[in-house]
Design a protein around this motif. Structure first.
Motif, short mmCIF file in Angstrom:
data_model
loop_
_atom_site.label_atom_id
_atom_site.label_comp_id
_atom_site.label_asym_id
_atom_site.label_seq_id
_atom_site.Cartn_x
_atom_site.Cartn_y
_atom_site.Cartn_z
N GLU A 133 -7.97 -4.52 1.55
CA GLU A 133 -7.90 -4.16 2.98
C GLU A 133 -6.92 -5.01 3.78
O GLU A 133 -6.56 -6.14 3.38
CB GLU A 133 -9.29 -4.26 3.60
N HIS A 134 -6.52 -4.47 4.89
CA HIS A 134 -5.59 -5.15 5.81
C HIS A 134 -5.93 -4.67 7.23
O HIS A 134 -5.19 -3.90 7.85
CB HIS A 134 -4.17 -4.76 5.41
N PRO A 135 -7.10 -5.13 7.74
CA PRO A 135 -7.60 -4.55 8.99
C PRO A 135 -6.68 -4.71 10.20
O PRO A 135 -6.58 -3.79 11.02
CB PRO A 135 -8.94 -5.27 9.22
N SER A 170 -2.30 0.28 -2.05
CA SER A 170 -2.09 -0.07 -0.64
C SER A 170 -3.36 -0.42 0.14
O SER A 170 -4.17 0.45 0.45
CB SER A 170 -1.37 1.07 0.06
N ARG A 171 -3.45 -1.68 0.52
CA ARG A 171 -4.54 -2.10 1.42
C ARG A 171 -4.32 -1.53 2.82
O ARG A 171 -5.26 -1.34 3.58
CB ARG A 171 -4.61 -3.63 1.45
N VAL A 172 -3.04 -1.25 3.15
CA VAL A 172 -2.74 -0.66 4.46
C VAL A 172 -3.33 0.75 4.53
O VAL A 172 -3.95 1.13 5.53
CB VAL A 172 -1.20 -0.61 4.67
N LEU A 224 4.58 4.38 3.06
CA LEU A 224 4.16 3.14 2.41
C LEU A 224 5.24 2.65 1.46
O LEU A 224 5.93 3.46 0.83
CB LEU A 224 2.87 3.36 1.62
N ARG A 225 5.33 1.35 1.33
CA ARG A 225 6.27 0.75 0.38
C ARG A 225 5.79 1.00 -1.05
O ARG A 225 4.59 0.92 -1.32
CB ARG A 225 6.35 -0.75 0.65
N ILE A 226 6.74 1.31 -1.93
CA ILE A 226 6.42 1.33 -3.35
C ILE A 226 6.25 -0.13 -3.77
O ILE A 226 7.17 -0.94 -3.67
CB ILE A 226 7.58 2.00 -4.15
C1 NCD Z 1 1.95 -4.69 4.04
C2 NCD Z 1 1.10 -5.63 3.21
O1 NCD Z 1 1.45 -6.79 3.03
O2 NCD Z 1 0.07 -5.16 2.75
N1 NCD Z 1 2.90 -5.28 4.87
C3 NCD Z 1 2.57 -5.93 6.01
O3 NCD Z 1 1.52 -6.51 6.14
N2 NCD Z 1 3.46 -5.87 7.01
C4 NCD Z 1 2.50 -3.60 3.21
C5 NCD Z 1 3.45 -3.96 2.11
O4 NCD Z 1 3.58 -5.10 1.69
O5 NCD Z 1 4.09 -3.02 1.63
#
Ligand code: NCD
Length: 314
Positions: A133-135, A170-172, A224-226
């Motif tokens: 997670e990345h709240p 992806s936690r995002v 989302l980033r790969i």
């Molecule tokens: C994200 C992460 O670190 O989860 N970036 C971020 O927090 N800005 C996504 C990612 O690294 O692709």
């Protein structure tokens, strides 16, 4: 509420309080005096055991704008990846008198472990744990969507968001699905089957493998980033094929409504999931997301450390 470990820790009402408070913080920091005395005398430790640019500097800027003392601790490659040593680190932070620890860690569950270990008295804020997670990112994304698309009402119901790409790592994506659906938005995940989580049918989302057919129906697209660093197997045949099917370029962007916005948490792989023209287009709000991140993190630090009983101005 003491810690922010997961979007599941907050209900809809509190999520909206964070978004509203962030809007207040943004107003203050747009004024001539950017600094508030609210967290004077408090210590915020940024414990970053994994690479980060935006999240780390954003939490640092947020804490400093609230007048907290900030200690930055980057521990990549050190011994903190083991449970025992996380405890030692925590005890060191406790000795420093940390009122809040903002932790980013490659292990899913690290923030929970820090909070539940009761090794520290302060607030624990999860700034990204493994693929979990990345709240704070989800909160800044909802803030950005609300600002652009829900002016007047502030209500996200009726908003349709596509989250596209490397969902499985992806936690995002995970935090965004939890928060956006809590706030009433509809979410469609777009990805090749190999990049979708195993039990995705249990998630409260729609799933599509056809990006072009989803684009005209959405209000916001989160690319989302790969995450190559999390890939031990081959998840798609080639970067070129991935980009052709699931990347966004100006041609694809033209399939969206002109009012829709294009988002990316950064760092971007330009030319892979997003073309340079799309990233720099009028619909892109990628740079604004970073600025909104500071307001959201000010709101989080304020609400979790100072508590809502104190006024913003201290
Ligand atoms: C994200 C992460 O670190 O989860 N970036 C971020 O927090 N800005 C996504 C990612 O690294 O692709």
């Amino acid at each position: 509420m003491k810690h922010l470990l997961s979007i599941n820790d907050i209900d809809k009402e509190f999520a909206l309080t964070i978004l509203d408070t962030a809007a207040e913080m943004a107003k203050v920091t747009e004024g001539p005096v950017k600094k508030l005395p609210t967290l004077r005398g408090k210590t915020v430790v940024n414990l970053f055991a994994e690479d980060s640019t935006r999240t780390r500097i954003s939490f640092e800027a947020a804490a400093k704008r609230l007048s907290a003392d900030v200690i930055n601790f980057t521990a990549k490659g050190s011994s903190i990846s083991k449970g025992e040593s996380l405890k030692d680190t925590a005890q060191t932070l406790q000795a420093l008198g940390a009122d809040a620890v903002v932790i980013r860690h490659p292990a899913s569950g690290a923030a929970h472990r820090l909070a539940q270990g009761r090794w520290i008295n302060g607030t624990v804020i999860n700034a990204g744990d493994g693929t979990h997670e990345h709240p704070s990112q989800a909160l800044l994304d909802s803030y950005t969507i609300r600002k652009h698309l829900c002016a007047g009402t502030g209500d996200l119901s009726g908003i349709h968001v596509a989250i596209v790409g490397d969902i499985i790592h992806s936690r995002v994506a995970r935090s965004n699905v939890l928060l956006l659906t809590k706030l009433g938005a509809t979410v469609t995940l777009v990805a090749p089957p190999t990049l979708l989580p195993h039990q995705v049918e249990a998630w409260p989302v729609r799933v599509s493998y056809d990006f072009n057919s989803v684009l005209p129906t959405v209000d916001a697209v989160i690319m989302l980033r790969i995450q190559q660093e999390r890939m031990s197997d081959l998840y798609f045949p080639s970067e070129r094929e991935y980009s052709t099917l699931f990347g966004i370029d100006s041609e694809r962007l033209s399939l969206t409504k002109s009012t829709s916005i294009l988002m990316h948490p950064g760092p971007m792989n330009r030319g892979l999931e997003i073309s340079a023209e799309a990233a720099d287009s009028k619909q892109s709000v990628v740079v604004e997301q970073v600025a909104n991140g500071v307001s959201i993190r000010m709101a989080i630090l304020y609400l979790f450390i100072a508590g809502s009983q104190e006024s913003i101005n201290g």
